[in-house]
Design a protein around this motif. Structure first.
Motif: not given
Lengths: 641, 641
Positions: B634-635, B637-638
């Protein structure tokens, strides 16, 4: 120094107090200095990186401190406790700071993304996980020893330096909540989502269970009423009622699991990982590496814990159970003796003597209950469980078994040793109704009175006619710090559990029990709500995914009730009359029916899925995504090589 | 065209045949062309991207094809079936192509990283998941309809165009395995890891269970022998034996779960995710989006399936059970009639007539078993389960209940309706020993004879004195394609299950049963091993994490055996004599003991953890890592946003 609290990047101007720390009067200055330094210190230095301010009242500084945190700090804390929140696409995901923008209602200037209860839970978590580094003792208190990894707050509490930590109420929110919850007479469900936002999942789930259980008892109550009204005594009607009760109690417990899954999925706690719970503050051991997470934390041998459980706790509990049965036997002897005495010398004194055994027994039971509770808490704490949930489960199991015996042993004795159905019905009714009236008094009338008295005292103290919401912060803190502490849902569940026992164990003897239970629970909801909102300090929110060991306890009770009801029906004169020639046939028939009912129960429990299909799908989807993410992760890692 | 098979990047020169496809004689050329094209076609075009070659024998092309795959393709296939392999750091991880270098024994030129069984499993998986795109029918066979998403291989099989698909034996490996497995007389464990490498986890787990179960029966057998030798008939010794048996059977089933977890963790199947199983080839439905994976696949309403199960299958099974009981009652009537007839006209004919009912009953039971098995397979297939495991569980459950009744109903009738303990002991011994002799014959002598005959036939055909390992590929394929097909572990488990029933259900009447079971199982291991290696075609490997519904079946049997044993002990004259005054007291005592034993069983099952602690830790660690990876993902992706 106390004013120089740090923040993550900027000094926040609007400090919002969330949690109150009350230190003992006369706490040494160096201790306060050290504690506040540790609390405000950066994470990298082993601090909690929170904000802290002394509370200034008319009487000056009173060793009461307010703890808050910057918005950014709270978001990072939410990630570290593993909060699960709803995303913009309506799926539930574990919150991470970096993915914050994918979450519903998130905006950098929206400080209501986390509920106040969540913020307080995060602060509690951070405070409790503030661990000693190289300190050998608490500065200023050489007798309060510390070792690396020991929770500082826990040591402060046990050495009496820290009086209490509690979260502040939000007077505005509380007023709104109490109005919609119990403030008006209405027919409808409780505002469970609001309760959850304000009090956290554990308490909301208790109220959800209480409400569900009440609804589930209504069919039993409705069917039970005609038995009383028309004085039905036919065995076949009793058999019908008991059979319905037994199957119904299985169904309601299975359906509760599904409803619980729906609720906790919506609240995000169904997805929170139990495995990565931090060790509970009371857990101690040599600092080592947790083999699962690879992080440094206290480690304690699982074999040692097992030895303590099986070689010390288990024998102790058995001994207590034996002792409790022994006391019961003495009571029945005393009762018999009093009866004989009354027969021999019929006088006023002798008829008074008839009540003496019951009174002595009630007092002894109460004393035993209390002593046992302390012993159970001490033992469970000594077993040194790593997780709070495991500690709670072991404590509940210990207390439960003892309470079950204390409550029902005399009824079992009357039913299956004395074979006195009339006395059983009478004792059951007396026990059920007295315990309900006592509970209602202790939970509803007493709180009302306490609250009234408290309000009067408060008004006297502040010499003003302010309403609750107009109180200054100092006034509010001073008022709340003296309120009682809510000790968790344990006693509330225990009450429901015992009620379930009264309703189901001997249901075919006293069908009206369900009616009383329903009536009691309806007022119980209101009185418990009042208690939560007005009588007690606000409790810290605790995330939970289910009612835990209580589910098992209720299921066990419903299995036991199959056995007891079958025996009771078998002993009734009507059924007896059906087998005039052979008592053997009677007993064998009863045994056969009992085994059939048990088989049906287990098949039903096996066939009804524990989670509704859509929740199952959502969980499977998340697991699939996490697996895919792991693959991606490995791939990315490989690229770097 | 058949020579122009593709590979991933290079045409592989060393084609290693892994799987054989046999098409019906006279299959149309256009069908073969289409099928081979689909098999070699690129994944992106909806093909399987495998290698295929026709088998050329002395008689020319015989519609037999050999399927293989490039090394790279197999590795990618291993990732897509989710194989779990051991890493260099001894942890088990899901294999991905990109992380291949972190795995133990991996090297780009090491073509033995995947075992042959794994390669064949991958190819089978790819072939079965070769699905129709826009074809409306199989080219050349307008009656063989296709629709998007339908498994091509399945349709080819059901329309008779495809005769069979089977994996090839590896003669070298097989020789080594059979030598270490059953080739020499030795005392020791089976080479389970080698069995697993060659035959896959399902079969290795069966042999593991068989071995474990045999060891677990030894204590029962040892305790049972003196009962026979010294003709002990004291009730207290029987009670002791039965109690030991009941608790022991609980312990062995719980401990098996732990051993099973250890085995399947080592084999990687404990970590394979069940949720992401592809739908079974027989599964049909409208092409839709799988809500879990987001991939296109057939979708079938779960409610429809439930309706089919509860409204059609369940009533059918109940009807069959009723019919089976009815037949049994007719058998007992016939038996009685034959006995009466023999008494009235004592003649040679009449004494012959005594055997007629048993023979008729045995024949009818066999016929019923076979018809029922077909019906159960048809019904379970019609229920349209999405996963193979779910299909298997439902089939096993259906067949199990029926077989249980067929085998034990007459014993129950003799024990609890006729109350004839002598007849019970006699019937039990007869049933147990006959069934074991029959099974040993069918599984050990018959295979031996078949194998001998087969070898003779083969040698006649090839006019040579080659040993097995010297056979040419064409000869090997021709020999193996005519061998019998191993239909899965179902019948082997069923045999063990019924044996467990004979040993435990009436153990206090016939303590020698365990001795016979142990003796039988020791030869069973050898004969089953021989059967796997020499008699049958090699079966496809099937990953599995446990013995599935059989665990539940054995546990249920052990619960039932508590009930039967308690009743049997209660009925014995010795116990009867203990309660001379009141039969009631006897029955009540028996019922009490039974409930106590059941309670102890459940508490034991609850207290003994299903997985050893170190396996639990390893699983927790993997879950933790996957969670952390998701966060990282997720990181990452961010960062891109």
């Amino acid at each position: 120094l106390l004013e120089s609290w740090s923040s993550l990047d900027t000094v926040e101007s609007n400090f919002r107090p969330l949690v109150v720390i009350e230190l003992a009067k006369g706490t040494k200055e160096e201790t306060i200095e050290w504690l506040t330094k540790r609390i405000v210190d950066k994470k990298a230095n082993g601090g909690a990186q929170l904000l802290i301010k002394p509370l200034v009242t008319e009487n000056g500084v009173e060793n009461i401190y307010l703890v808050g945190a910057s918005h950014l700090r709270l978001l990072l804390g939410a990630e570290s406790v593993g909060l699960v929140k709803e995303c913009s696409d309506n799926s539930m995901r574990t919150f991470t700071y970096s993915s914050r923008k994918t979450f519903k209602h998130f905006a950098d200037d929206n400080h209501n993304f986390l509920t106040m209860a969540e913020c307080q839970y995060i602060i509690k978590h951070e405070l409790e996980n503030l661990r000693a580094k190289d300190e050998k003792m608490i500065p200023g208190y050489p007798q309060a020893k510390l070792y690396p990894g020991k929770s500082i707050v826990r040591r402060l509490l046990t050495s009496g330096i820290l009086v209490q930590i509690f979260p502040l109420h939000d007077r505005e929110e509380l007023k709104k909540l109490s109005h919609s919850w119990y403030g008006r007479v209405k027919v409808g469900y409780q505002p469970l989502d609001d309760v959850r936002c304000y009090f956290g999942e554990t308490i909301a789930l208790y109220f959800g269970f209480l409400e569900y259980f009440t609804f589930a008892l209504i069919p039993m109550a409705v069917i039970g009423i005609p038995y009383y009204v028309f004085a039905w005594e036919d065995y076949d009607k009793y058999v019908l009622f008991a059979t319905f009760n037994l199957l119904w109690s299985t169904v309601i417990l299975e359906v509760w699991k599904r409803i619980c899954a729906i609720l906790t999925y919506r609240w995000g706690t169904l997805l929170m990982k139990r495995q990565f719970e931090e060790p509970r503050p009371g857990f101690h051991g040599v600092l080592g590496i947790n083999p699962v997470t690879g992080r440094e934390e206290p480690v304690y041998s699982s074999i040692k814990r097992q030895l303590r459980i099986y070689l010390v706790s288990l024998p102790f509990v058995c001994l207590c159970l034996y002792f409790s049965l022994y006391v019961m036997m003495i009571y029945f002897d005393l009762e018999q003796w009093a009866l004989d005495y009354h027969k021999e010398n019929e006088s006023n004194f002798s008829s008074l003597m008839l009540y003496v055994p019951s009174i002595i027994y009630a007092v002894v039971i109460e004393i035993m209950n209390r002593i046992y509770r302390y012993a159970a808490e001490f033992l469970t704490s000594w077993e040194n469980h790593r997780l709070e949930s495991s500690y709670q489960n072991h404590l509940i199991l210990k207390v439960l078994v003892f309470n079950f015996l204390n409550c029902f042993a005399s009824l079992f004795y009357i039913a299956f040793v004395l074979f006195d159905m009339k006395l059983l019905r009478q004792s059951l009714a007396t026990l059920l109704i007295t315990s309900q009236i006592l509970n209602q008094f202790a939970e509803s009338l007493l709180p009302y009175w306490l609250q009234k008295r408290y309000n009067r005292r408060m008004k006297k103290r502040t010499y003003s006619k302010k309403t609750d919401t107009d109180l200054s912060l100092a006034e509010q803190v001073n008022m709340e710090k003296d309120m009682g502490t809510y000790l968790g849902t344990f006693d509330d569940y225990l009450e429901l559990f015992l009620q379930f026992g009264y309703v189901s164990l001997f249901s075919c003897v006293y069908p009206l029990a369900a009616v009383f239970a329903v009536l009691n629970n309806i007022t119980e909801i209101y009185s418990d709500a009042l208690k939560m909102c007005r009588v007690y300090k606000r409790p810290f929110a605790e995330p939970t995914a289910n009612i835990g060991v209580w589910q098992l306890a209720f299921e066990t009770m419903s299995v036991i009730s199959v056995v007891t009801n079958c025996i009771l029906i078998g002993m009734s004169p009507q059924v007896d009359a059906l087998f005039p020639d052979s008592k053997m046939d009677l007993v064998l028939t009863v045994a056969l029916v009992e085994h059939l009912l048990l088989a049906i129960k287990f098949i039903m429990a096996f066939v009804i899925p524990d989670k509704p299909r859509d929740i199952q799908m959502k969980l499977a989807k998340l697991e699939f995504e996490s697996l895919e993410a792991l693959k991606q992760q490995v791939r990315a890692f490989q690229m770097q090589l």
